[in-house]
Each structure stands twice: as C-alpha cells, then as structure tokens.
Design a protein around this motif. Sequence first.
Motif, PDB file in Angstrom:
ATOM      1  N   CYS A 143       0.854  -1.181   0.000  1.00  0.00           N
ATOM      2  CA  CYS A 143       0.000   0.000   0.000  1.00  0.00           C
ATOM      3  C   CYS A 143       0.895   1.238   0.000  1.00  0.00           C
ATOM      4  O   CYS A 143       1.804   1.346   0.828  1.00  0.00           O
ATOM      5  CB  CYS A 143      -0.900   0.028   1.235  1.00  0.00           C
ATOM      6  SG  CYS A 143      -1.894  -1.465   1.484  1.00  0.00           S
TER       7      CYS A 143
ATOM      8  N   LEU B 224      -7.191  -3.122  11.732  1.00  0.00           N
ATOM      9  CA  LEU B 224      -7.961  -2.174  10.929  1.00  0.00           C
ATOM     10  C   LEU B 224      -7.697  -2.349   9.435  1.00  0.00           C
ATOM     11  O   LEU B 224      -7.333  -1.401   8.734  1.00  0.00           O
ATOM     12  CB  LEU B 224      -7.630  -0.741  11.356  1.00  0.00           C
ATOM     13  CG  LEU B 224      -7.879  -0.402  12.830  1.00  0.00           C
ATOM     14  CD1 LEU B 224      -7.384   1.001  13.137  1.00  0.00           C
ATOM     15  CD2 LEU B 224      -9.359  -0.541  13.172  1.00  0.00           C
ATOM     16  N   LEU B 225      -7.871  -3.575   8.933  1.00  0.00           N
ATOM     17  CA  LEU B 225      -7.668  -3.838   7.509  1.00  0.00           C
ATOM     18  C   LEU B 225      -6.307  -3.332   7.028  1.00  0.00           C
ATOM     19  O   LEU B 225      -6.184  -2.714   5.985  1.00  0.00           O
ATOM     20  CB  LEU B 225      -8.786  -3.212   6.683  1.00  0.00           C
ATOM     21  CG  LEU B 225     -10.165  -3.870   6.797  1.00  0.00           C
ATOM     22  CD1 LEU B 225     -11.199  -3.086   6.002  1.00  0.00           C
ATOM     23  CD2 LEU B 225     -10.117  -5.316   6.313  1.00  0.00           C
TER      24      LEU B 225
ATOM     25  N   THR C 160      -4.799   2.613   8.544  1.00  0.00           N
ATOM     26  CA  THR C 160      -5.573   3.743   8.033  1.00  0.00           C
ATOM     27  C   THR C 160      -4.648   4.897   7.659  1.00  0.00           C
ATOM     28  O   THR C 160      -3.475   4.928   8.012  1.00  0.00           O
ATOM     29  CB  THR C 160      -6.569   4.254   9.084  1.00  0.00           C
ATOM     30  OG1 THR C 160      -5.851   4.653  10.263  1.00  0.00           O
ATOM     31  CG2 THR C 160      -7.577   3.180   9.451  1.00  0.00           C
TER      32      THR C 160
ATOM     33  N   GLN D  88     -11.329   8.790   8.261  1.00  0.00           N
ATOM     34  CA  GLN D  88     -10.139   8.036   7.883  1.00  0.00           C
ATOM     35  C   GLN D  88     -10.449   7.161   6.677  1.00  0.00           C
ATOM     36  O   GLN D  88     -11.610   6.903   6.373  1.00  0.00           O
ATOM     37  CB  GLN D  88      -9.679   7.126   9.034  1.00  0.00           C
ATOM     38  CG  GLN D  88      -9.232   7.840  10.286  1.00  0.00           C
ATOM     39  CD  GLN D  88      -8.869   6.839  11.381  1.00  0.00           C
ATOM     40  OE1 GLN D  88      -9.637   5.923  11.673  1.00  0.00           O
ATOM     41  NE2 GLN D  88      -7.711   7.007  11.977  1.00  0.00           N
ATOM     42  N   LYS D  89      -9.394   6.683   6.026  1.00  0.00           N
ATOM     43  CA  LYS D  89      -9.538   5.698   4.966  1.00  0.00           C
ATOM     44  C   LYS D  89      -8.586   4.535   5.241  1.00  0.00           C
ATOM     45  O   LYS D  89      -7.545   4.708   5.864  1.00  0.00           O
ATOM     46  CB  LYS D  89      -9.249   6.320   3.602  1.00  0.00           C
ATOM     47  CG  LYS D  89     -10.286   7.356   3.192  1.00  0.00           C
ATOM     48  CD  LYS D  89     -10.219   7.667   1.720  1.00  0.00           C
ATOM     49  CE  LYS D  89     -11.370   8.551   1.315  1.00  0.00           C
ATOM     50  NZ  LYS D  89     -11.475   8.696  -0.152  1.00  0.00           N
ATOM     51  N   THR D  90      -8.983   3.355   4.769  1.00  0.00           N
ATOM     52  CA  THR D  90      -8.174   2.171   5.031  1.00  0.00           C
ATOM     53  C   THR D  90      -7.048   2.037   4.006  1.00  0.00           C
ATOM     54  O   THR D  90      -7.191   2.410   2.845  1.00  0.00           O
ATOM     55  CB  THR D  90      -9.031   0.896   4.993  1.00  0.00           C
ATOM     56  OG1 THR D  90      -9.633   0.769   3.699  1.00  0.00           O
ATOM     57  CG2 THR D  90     -10.125   0.954   6.046  1.00  0.00           C
TER      58      THR D  90
ATOM     59  N   SER E  82      -8.753   1.741   0.579  1.00  0.00           N
ATOM     60  CA  SER E  82      -9.011   3.185   0.536  1.00  0.00           C
ATOM     61  C   SER E  82     -10.482   3.540   0.748  1.00  0.00           C
ATOM     62  O   SER E  82     -10.937   4.600   0.317  1.00  0.00           O
ATOM     63  CB  SER E  82      -8.525   3.799  -0.788  1.00  0.00           C
ATOM     64  OG  SER E  82      -8.435   5.199  -0.680  1.00  0.00           O
TER      65      SER E  82
ATOM     66  N   PHE F  64     -13.347   4.870   6.836  1.00  0.00           N
ATOM     67  CA  PHE F  64     -13.356   4.018   8.032  1.00  0.00           C
ATOM     68  C   PHE F  64     -13.723   4.866   9.246  1.00  0.00           C
ATOM     69  O   PHE F  64     -13.478   6.062   9.284  1.00  0.00           O
ATOM     70  CB  PHE F  64     -11.976   3.392   8.224  1.00  0.00           C
ATOM     71  CG  PHE F  64     -11.977   2.190   9.130  1.00  0.00           C
ATOM     72  CD1 PHE F  64     -12.430   0.963   8.657  1.00  0.00           C
ATOM     73  CD2 PHE F  64     -11.552   2.287  10.430  1.00  0.00           C
ATOM     74  CE1 PHE F  64     -12.429  -0.154   9.482  1.00  0.00           C
ATOM     75  CE2 PHE F  64     -11.551   1.176  11.261  1.00  0.00           C
ATOM     76  CZ  PHE F  64     -11.994  -0.043  10.788  1.00  0.00           C
TER      77      PHE F  64
END
Length: 300
Positions: free
Chosen positions: A102, A118-119, A122, A185-187, A191, A194
């Motif tokens: 990522c 959290l996947l 974030t 937030q985004k993962t 993305s 979250f």
Amino acid sequence: MFSCKKDRGPVNFIKGTSAKKHAVTVSVTNFRLTRGTFALRHKLSTLASSDTLANIASYVDQLSYVVLDSAFNPVKKISQDSTSANMGTITDSLAAGTYYICIVAGKNGLAVTPSAALLGGTYDYSGKGWQDTFWAQFQLIIGDHDLNRMVTLHRVVGKLEVQLLDNIPANADSLFITINGDAIQKTLLDSSFFFGTDTVTFKVGIPASAKGQPNFTVDRLIGAISQSFTVTLTCKDSGGNVIATANGNSVTCYANERTILSGSLFTGAGNNSSSQLFTVRADTAWNTTPNQVNFGLRRH
C-alpha cells in the motif's frame, strides 16, 4: 527498530523474519492528477485539466510505503518526504511469500498508521481537513528472485465546488460551508472510509471585489465517501449575523471527481419561506453529468 537512510526514508520494521530475503524495488514513476486550482475564485471561466506528473516530489510532501502479509498484518513501513533523494523509489527486501503493498502520498500532515486490527491500517489528516492525496495497493508475490515494480498512484479525495449565481450583498462578509458526513479516515487496503464520518466547516472570507457581483465560486477538497451527505451554506455579515442559509441533502462526491453546487443564495431575501433550486453536477474527468438537488433556503 528504525534505520534512517536518506535515499529511502525511515524504515519501521513492524514484523521481523530471519528467512532469506530478496531485493524489491518499487518506483512511483508518475501519478494521475486531474489538476485544478483549489482556491477562491470570482467569475470562474476556466476548467481544470488532466495531467501526469513524473516528479512526485514536485507536488506531494510525504509518501508512505506499507507492506502487509497475506493475512493483512503489517510487516513494515517506509516513509519518505519531498527532501528525500529519489522520492518515489523504494528499495526493500522481503522473504518469499505473498504480500500486499500500500502506497499513500499527500501533503504535510498526512498520517499513515499500519494496524492488524484495521484492515492493514488507516490514513488521514488527523481531523484537520483533507488535502490532495494519492493511493495505490497491489499484490506482490516474492519467489526466489528479485523484483522491480512500477506503480501509478490515483487521487482518493474529491472536490466540492460551490457557485453562488446571484449578486453578493454589500454587507456579506463570510461564507461558511459545512459538510455533514465527510470521511474521517480511509483504510490502507482498499481506501474506503473508516470509522464513520465527521462534520467539517470551512470559512471563506468574501473579498470586496466579489460584492455586488454574481458567480462567486469557492472549492475545497473532501474525503470523497461512497454515500450521500448534506451540505449547509451560511453567509454572515461582519458582526456574525446570518444573512442567508441553505441546507441540502443527498450530495455525493467521489474520488477524483468534482461535485458542483450552483444556485442563487440571496435572491428573494426577506422571504423566509422561499426555496431555491441548487443544481448538483458530478464531474468525472471534467465531463459533466447533471443531477439536481433541492435546497431548502431560509432568509434572515
């Protein structure tokens, strides 16, 4: 454990292994940028244009490279900033296996937090409002040889543009734009937004040159979530008194798209029961698809 090499940035080893490792080089050679001027504008006459920037350090301030294992557990994070030599080229070493890589690049204040719960983790701007941000995720399978990979990042924020078509009153001082439902937030893994949404208010001063004139335009970047949200527009005078306010529902804004809200905010002032039609347009790659939303308008 941290190792600081200026050519690749600080390395945070989250999960160690003693297995034989192979060299991995990931290069962010360019990224798609549908580029606009995110600023206050009066009598807007130009549209944004598409561009591709080869030098990532010329636009973004920070970049984070995060490695997740096959179960989405963080393995390591490498951070770079615009002062790093060869920003956008990450030299790494990984043991044989399957990984998810990522990469997130953005402006100063970007926080990237790997987490197994959290996947994969974030990214966000700590509640201080989204700035231009780019992201990519891909699977990487390491066998018995070194790897080189070229990656293109894509914008993950959207642009909300407000256009007031009627004349700005002489006593107008500030326009407040409240977004009720921006992403917090985004993962890292996909993305997606979250931990729910947040309410964010932007205050924009109205310059003297805009008063008495139509087509006052202002825009801001938002988290671009995949569900509708509401927008509240409030204009106040220098004493904080409300001149006009409008509330709208079912507004959407997606990644790398411009959502335009246009309408008359001040026409018919004094009629508390009046209602105005604001047009909402979703611009994908600046090709307009109209979608209308009614705003309930209250006069003060």
